[in-house]
Design a protein around this motif. Structure first.
Motif, PDB file in Angstrom:
ATOM      1  N   ASN A   8      33.716  38.233  39.736  1.00  0.00           N
ATOM      2  CA  ASN A   8      35.021  37.659  40.023  1.00  0.00           C
ATOM      3  C   ASN A   8      35.013  37.245  41.480  1.00  0.00           C
ATOM      4  OD1 ASN A   8      36.905  37.950  37.658  1.00  0.00           O
ATOM      5  ND2 ASN A   8      36.062  40.026  37.790  1.00  0.00           N
ATOM      6  N   PHE A   9      35.156  35.965  41.734  1.00  0.00           N
ATOM      7  CA  PHE A   9      35.208  35.536  43.129  1.00  0.00           C
ATOM      8  C   PHE A   9      36.081  34.293  43.237  1.00  0.00           C
ATOM      9  CE2 PHE A   9      32.219  31.872  43.232  1.00  0.00           C
ATOM     10  CZ  PHE A   9      31.640  31.990  41.974  1.00  0.00           C
ATOM     11  N   THR A  10      36.363  33.893  44.494  1.00  0.00           N
ATOM     12  CA  THR A  10      37.193  32.720  44.707  1.00  0.00           C
ATOM     13  C   THR A  10      36.307  31.570  45.140  1.00  0.00           C
ATOM     14  OG1 THR A  10      38.953  34.188  45.404  1.00  0.00           O
ATOM     15  CG2 THR A  10      39.233  31.865  45.936  1.00  0.00           C
ATOM     16  N   LEU A  11      36.393  30.457  44.442  1.00  0.00           N
ATOM     17  CA  LEU A  11      35.557  29.299  44.756  1.00  0.00           C
ATOM     18  C   LEU A  11      36.473  28.120  45.088  1.00  0.00           C
ATOM     19  CD1 LEU A  11      32.841  27.793  44.845  1.00  0.00           C
ATOM     20  CD2 LEU A  11      33.005  27.510  42.371  1.00  0.00           C
ATOM     21  N   ASN A  12      36.396  27.649  46.315  1.00  0.00           N
ATOM     22  CA  ASN A  12      37.231  26.530  46.765  1.00  0.00           C
ATOM     23  C   ASN A  12      38.701  26.738  46.378  1.00  0.00           C
ATOM     24  OD1 ASN A  12      34.945  25.319  47.834  1.00  0.00           O
ATOM     25  ND2 ASN A  12      34.472  24.282  45.914  1.00  0.00           N
ATOM     26  N   GLY A  13      39.174  27.964  46.597  1.00  0.00           N
ATOM     27  CA  GLY A  13      40.587  28.266  46.377  1.00  0.00           C
ATOM     28  C   GLY A  13      40.947  28.669  44.957  1.00  0.00           C
ATOM     29  N   ARG A  14      39.998  28.558  44.002  1.00  0.00           N
ATOM     30  CA  ARG A  14      40.320  28.922  42.613  1.00  0.00           C
ATOM     31  C   ARG A  14      39.547  30.160  42.182  1.00  0.00           C
ATOM     32  NH1 ARG A  14      39.184  23.522  40.751  1.00  0.00           N
ATOM     33  NH2 ARG A  14      40.942  22.196  41.303  1.00  0.00           N
ATOM     34  N   PRO A  15      40.181  31.020  41.366  1.00  0.00           N
ATOM     35  CA  PRO A  15      39.461  32.204  40.898  1.00  0.00           C
ATOM     36  C   PRO A  15      38.403  31.837  39.845  1.00  0.00           C
ATOM     37  CG  PRO A  15      41.657  32.127  39.931  1.00  0.00           C
ATOM     38  CD  PRO A  15      41.573  30.972  40.881  1.00  0.00           C
ATOM     39  N   VAL A  16      37.255  32.490  39.929  1.00  0.00           N
ATOM     40  CA  VAL A  16      36.195  32.282  38.941  1.00  0.00           C
ATOM     41  C   VAL A  16      35.839  33.626  38.329  1.00  0.00           C
ATOM     42  CG1 VAL A  16      33.786  31.569  38.594  1.00  0.00           C
ATOM     43  CG2 VAL A  16      35.212  30.340  40.240  1.00  0.00           C
TER      44      VAL A  16
END
Ligand SMILES: Cc1cc2nc3c(=O)[nH]c(=O)nc-3n(C[C@H](O)[C@H](O)[C@H](O)COP(=O)(O)OP(=O)(O)OC[C@H]3O[C@@H](n4cnc5c(N)ncnc54)[C@H](O)[C@@H]3O)c2cc1C
Ligand code: FES
Ligand code: FES
Lengths: 157, 285
Positions: A8-16
């Motif tokens: 679970n991480f944040t990529l360019n402002g969106r959660p992945v």
């Protein structure tokens, strides 16, 4: 294939939220799984900087980092630098100064340049050269790259 | 490439050390040595991959009762920027790879990779640092301290056992008279595996050099201390003659090899040049 792990991480402002093989690199995850092809693969061994991204506010070579280690972190790639179709001032400055030729090194170069200016808004030309040492460009000869970054520093300083 | 069967990312030191006791674990820190070595097929993964970057108390530099302690996860960038790191260590950090590599590369990884050219090792030998090795014994964590000068046994080889985690580096905080310099070769300051590196430090007071320690990198199978050079310099005033003799002693201490990056002759020549240069830097203090 190696065992998978959940991220679970944040990529360019969106959660992945995604499962990845634990021996996958961040660069492979970005390009081959998440289809973000802005970040480039060139040397694959930390020498060229084409794969530079920001993780938790510092830049790293994504070809050397294990994707498994992204859990809980915040990532910015070149796709996340501007706002939608509007270019970030650093990107615009590279365009305005004719600093881009084939462009292959540029996503990494611009992420790194932007990071350097955030770290030190009064960056000197010498400090720019040192800070961009890990970003190799086969085309431009660097002079216009430095001009582009200097214009941003001037604008902010 | 071998398969990884299990991935763990412990957040306490004791969990990390406990996990090592069952064997078959590859330790991952910044990955800047591990990833290229796996890709090139020069090593393979053990069944368990343990990411230690989530262990909180292994990061950072502290000073207490005359001792400086650097956690194994402290990055080269953090060392480069820290006021608590002695100048000689910051000089080596400044000449290390690129900004992106420095942001990922950890001190513990540099030491455990045990390259004769490891750039953080040289200044730590000059500071006479020790490493702390933690293992799990009878239900508790046990830590032993070993001097760094006895840690390396060959390229990529150390006295650390597989069940041990290198948790920190410690050294006496240098006093106000301590002066130390580091120099590595290469056409550019960074992104260059040292063909040769030299570090020299000691207390320089009233024109004389005391408690002198000299270290050489990339001139033998392990990073090493320059005993003959140290003996030549101890207690001396740094006259032109002493500097000249020390540069020649340095060539006796180091036994460089020919390899793809440089000939033995060239390395031997650089050792003398750098030794002289650093001693002149000390003298100008
Ligand atoms: C392009 C490039 C340039 C480089 N330039 C330089 C340079 O100028 N100077 C230089 O010295 N090095 C250089 N390196 C090598 C490398 O970056 C360093 O050695 C770095 O410090 C390794 O740290 P890491 O955290 O990335 O280690 P990792 O790759 O995560 O680990 C290295 C090894 O140590 C083990 N390990 C890590 N931490 C511990 C621990 N706490 N306890 C026990 N074992 C552990 C790992 O299992 C592995 O075997 C360069 C590498 C690249 C790719
Ligand atoms: S592709 Fe990562 S540094 Fe070249
Ligand atoms: S613009 Fe072509 S590599 Fe830099």
């Amino acid at each position: 294939m190696s065992v998978k792990t959940e991220l679970n991480f944040t990529l360019n402002g969106r959660p992945v939220n995604i499962e990845v093989p634990v021996d996958m690199t961040v660069l492979n995850l970005l390009r081959d799984v998440l289809d973000l092809k802005g970040t480039k693969y060139a040397c694959g061994e930390g020498e060229c900087g084409a794969c530079t991204i920001e993780v938790d506010g510092t830049t790293i070579n994504s070809c050397l980092m294990y994707a498994a280690d992204l859990n809980g972190r915040t990532v910015m790639t070149i796709e996340g630098l501007g706002a939608g179709n509007k270019m970030h001032p650093m990107q615009q400055s590279f365009v305005d100064h004719g600093a881009v030729q084939c462009g292959f090194c540029m996503p990494g170069m611009i992420i790194q340049a932007n990071y350097l200016v955030k770290q030190n808004p009064d960056l000197t030309r010498e400090e720019m050269k040192r800070g961009l040492e890990g970003n190799i460009c086969r085309c431009t000869g660097y002079t216009k790259v430095l001009d582009a970054v200097a214009a941003i520093v001037g604008a902010e300083g | 490439m071998s398969e990884i069967e299990k991935y763990i990312a412990p957040d306490t030191v004791s969990d990390a050390v406990k996990a090592l006791s069952s064997g078959g674990v590859t330790i991952l820190a910044g990955g800047t040595d591990l990833t290229p070595q796996i890709d090139a097929g020069r090593r393979s993964h053990a069944p368990t991959l343990m990411n230690i970057r989530r262990v909180d108390d292994l990061s950072g530099i502290t000073q207490n009762k005359g001792e400086t302690r650097i956690g194994c996860l402290t990055t080269v960038s953090e060392i480069k920027q820290s006021d608590l790191a002695p100048a000689i260590l910051r000089q080596a950090a400044d000449h290390f790879a690129s900004e992106q590599i420095r942001n990922a590369a950890t001190l513990g990884g540099n030491i455990c990779n045990a390259s004769p050219a490891g750039d953080m090792i040289n200044p730590l030998l000059v500071l006479d640092a020790s490493v702390e090795l933690a293992s799990w014994k009878e239900g508790a964590m046990e830590v032993r301290r070993e001097p760094l000068r006895r840690f390396f046994t060959g390229p990529g080889k150390t006295i650390k056992h597989d069940n041990e985690l290198l948790i920190a580096v410690v050294f006496d905080t240098p006093g106000p008279d301590f002066v130390g310099y580091f120099r590595k070769s290469g056409p550019r300051p960074a992104l260059e595996i040292s063909t040769v590196s030299v570090g020299i430090g000691g207390d320089y007071k009233d024109g004389a050099f005391h408690n002198v320690r000299v270290a050489f990198g990339a001139v033998g199978p392990t990073p090493l201390r320059g005993k003959a050079t140290e003996a030549m310099l101890e207690g001396q005033a740094l006259t032109a003659e002493v500097i000249d003799k020390s540069a020649r002693a340095a060539q006796d201490d180091a036994t460089p090899i020919d390899d793809i990056r440089a000939t033995s002759w060239y390395r031997t020549h650089l050792i003398a040049v750098f030794t002289e240069e650093l001693l002149n830097n000390v003298r100008q203090n």
